[in-house]
Design an enzyme around this catalytic site. Sequence first.
Site, short mmCIF file in Angstrom:
data_model
loop_
_atom_site.label_atom_id
_atom_site.label_comp_id
_atom_site.label_asym_id
_atom_site.label_seq_id
_atom_site.Cartn_x
_atom_site.Cartn_y
_atom_site.Cartn_z
N ASP A 210 0.85 -1.20 0.00
CA ASP A 210 0.00 0.00 0.00
C ASP A 210 0.88 1.24 0.00
O ASP A 210 2.12 1.14 0.03
CB ASP A 210 -0.96 -0.02 1.22
N HIS A 255 -12.82 -1.02 -7.82
CA HIS A 255 -14.00 -0.14 -7.86
C HIS A 255 -13.66 1.34 -7.65
O HIS A 255 -14.50 2.20 -7.84
CB HIS A 255 -15.09 -0.63 -6.88
N ASP A 256 -12.42 1.61 -7.23
CA ASP A 256 -12.00 3.01 -7.05
C ASP A 256 -11.62 3.68 -8.36
O ASP A 256 -11.48 4.91 -8.41
CB ASP A 256 -10.74 3.08 -6.15
N ASN A 302 -22.00 5.69 -4.63
CA ASN A 302 -21.00 6.15 -3.67
C ASN A 302 -19.62 6.27 -4.30
O ASN A 302 -18.85 7.17 -3.99
CB ASN A 302 -20.96 5.22 -2.46
C1 LIG Z 1 -10.94 1.16 -0.80
S1 LIG Z 1 -9.41 0.82 -0.06
C2 LIG Z 1 -9.47 -0.95 0.12
C3 LIG Z 1 -8.49 -1.44 1.15
C4 LIG Z 1 -8.51 -2.95 1.41
N1 LIG Z 1 -8.15 -3.71 0.23
C5 LIG Z 1 -9.85 -3.38 1.94
O1 LIG Z 1 -10.60 -4.04 1.23
O2 LIG Z 1 -10.13 -3.05 3.09
C6 LIG Z 1 -8.25 1.06 -1.37
C7 LIG Z 1 -6.81 0.87 -0.92
O3 LIG Z 1 -5.93 1.09 -2.04
C8 LIG Z 1 -4.80 1.83 -1.59
N2 LIG Z 1 -4.21 2.56 -2.71
C9 LIG Z 1 -4.77 3.57 -3.41
N3 LIG Z 1 -3.94 3.99 -4.39
C10 LIG Z 1 -2.83 3.22 -4.29
C11 LIG Z 1 -1.62 3.17 -5.03
N4 LIG Z 1 -1.41 3.99 -6.06
N5 LIG Z 1 -0.70 2.25 -4.67
C12 LIG Z 1 -0.91 1.41 -3.63
N6 LIG Z 1 -2.06 1.41 -2.90
C13 LIG Z 1 -3.00 2.30 -3.23
C14 LIG Z 1 -5.40 2.76 -0.54
O4 LIG Z 1 -4.43 3.32 0.31
C15 LIG Z 1 -6.38 1.82 0.17
O5 LIG Z 1 -5.76 1.12 1.22
#
Ligand SMILES: C[S@@+](CC[C@H](N)C(=O)[O-])C[C@H]1O[C@@H](n2cnc3c(N)ncnc32)[C@H](O)[C@@H]1O
Length: 345
Positions: A210, A255-256, A302
């Site tokens: 992460d 989904h992000d 959302n």
């Molecule tokens: C919606 S959260 C889901 C976290 C975890 N997988 C869960 O289901 O609880 C998205 C995760 O992706 C990480 N993230 C976002 N952009 C990232 C990047 N460019 N490289 C590594 N991690 C990233 C965020 O910090 C976050 O922890």
Amino acid sequence: MGSPQDHAYRLLNEYANGFMVSQVLFAACELGVFDVLAEAREALDSAAVVACLGTSSRGTQLLLDTCASLKLLKVEVRGGKAFYQNTELSSAYLARGSPTSQCNMLLYLARTTYRCWGHLAEAVREGKNQYLQAFGVPSEELFSAIYRSEGERLRFMRGLQEVWSVAGRRVLAAFDLSQFPAICDLGGGPGALAKECVSLYPGCKVTVFDLPEVVRTAKEFCSVLEEGRIGFCEGDFFQDPLPEADLYILARVLHDWTDEKCSQLLQRIQRTCRPGGGVLVVESLLAEDGQGPVATQLFSLNMLLQTEGQERTPAQYRTLLSSAGFHGFQVNKTGAIYDAILARN
Ligand SMILES: C[S@@+](CC[C@H](N)C(=O)[O-])C[C@H]1O[C@@H](n2cnc3c(N)ncnc32)[C@H](O)[C@@H]1O
């Protein structure tokens, strides 16, 4: 039995007032109603709750009675006085001391998600997230808007962790993952799913990958590191080398992002994934025709409000995965909030 018009009008009111129900839940949680009742050895009346919380008598009485009608509390009237206790639901999920407490997730919904939802019409008009409108922060870099302060990042991470304390096992058991000794949880946040994974599959090791600031905090959450079976690696999954693994987990990550960014990430994974390895996508799946389930459609709105992405159908994930070079696509609709898809390299 009312007329169809009665039914329609009742439904309209139920929807229109739905936000009030959420706010009752959020406020009772924030004030600590369920914690006071969890700590008390007996049912408490409103005056006793007021004495513990330092809240107003009038407001507390109204809140407690509404919680009771919503089945968030049990109420018993003795000698004309109401006494309140937690229900099974509030003991398990709303008292902070419970191992399955969802309080941080509810606080995140109350303080962040709810404020974004106040801008839904604008989001639909513009087709983009509403961090600028809700919090005055631009979202050019999505996760710098999401993590706009240390406190906000902590609340988000704790909320993520709480969900997997309840729902983690089900998604990890959707497929037999014992064939994958080295697992990398990409965007694995606080390491909650990794913790469930090593407990379910005694032969595996998990690397949680992460962003650097997330890994720093995650190490505090996961201080024991499950006897060396969970490791952390910091980096940007769009740019930095990914750890080698047999299986990559992407839970609530795709989904992000837009289709383009998902493809970019999946292609990077495919190039690093060991032959015969795979990718496990954990998301809430839409029906193939997009017409439900309503909970997933709401999650998708959302995503519009808070990210660059959306929830997708199994066919949409299949297209993304197969164009990145994965095959042997299997879907497991778990019947719970989150589903699982396994594809092989
Ligand atoms: C919606 S959260 C889901 C976290 C975890 N997988 C869960 O289901 O609880 C998205 C995760 O992706 C990480 N993230 C976002 N952009 C990232 C990047 N460019 N490289 C590594 N991690 C990233 C965020 O910090 C976050 O922890």
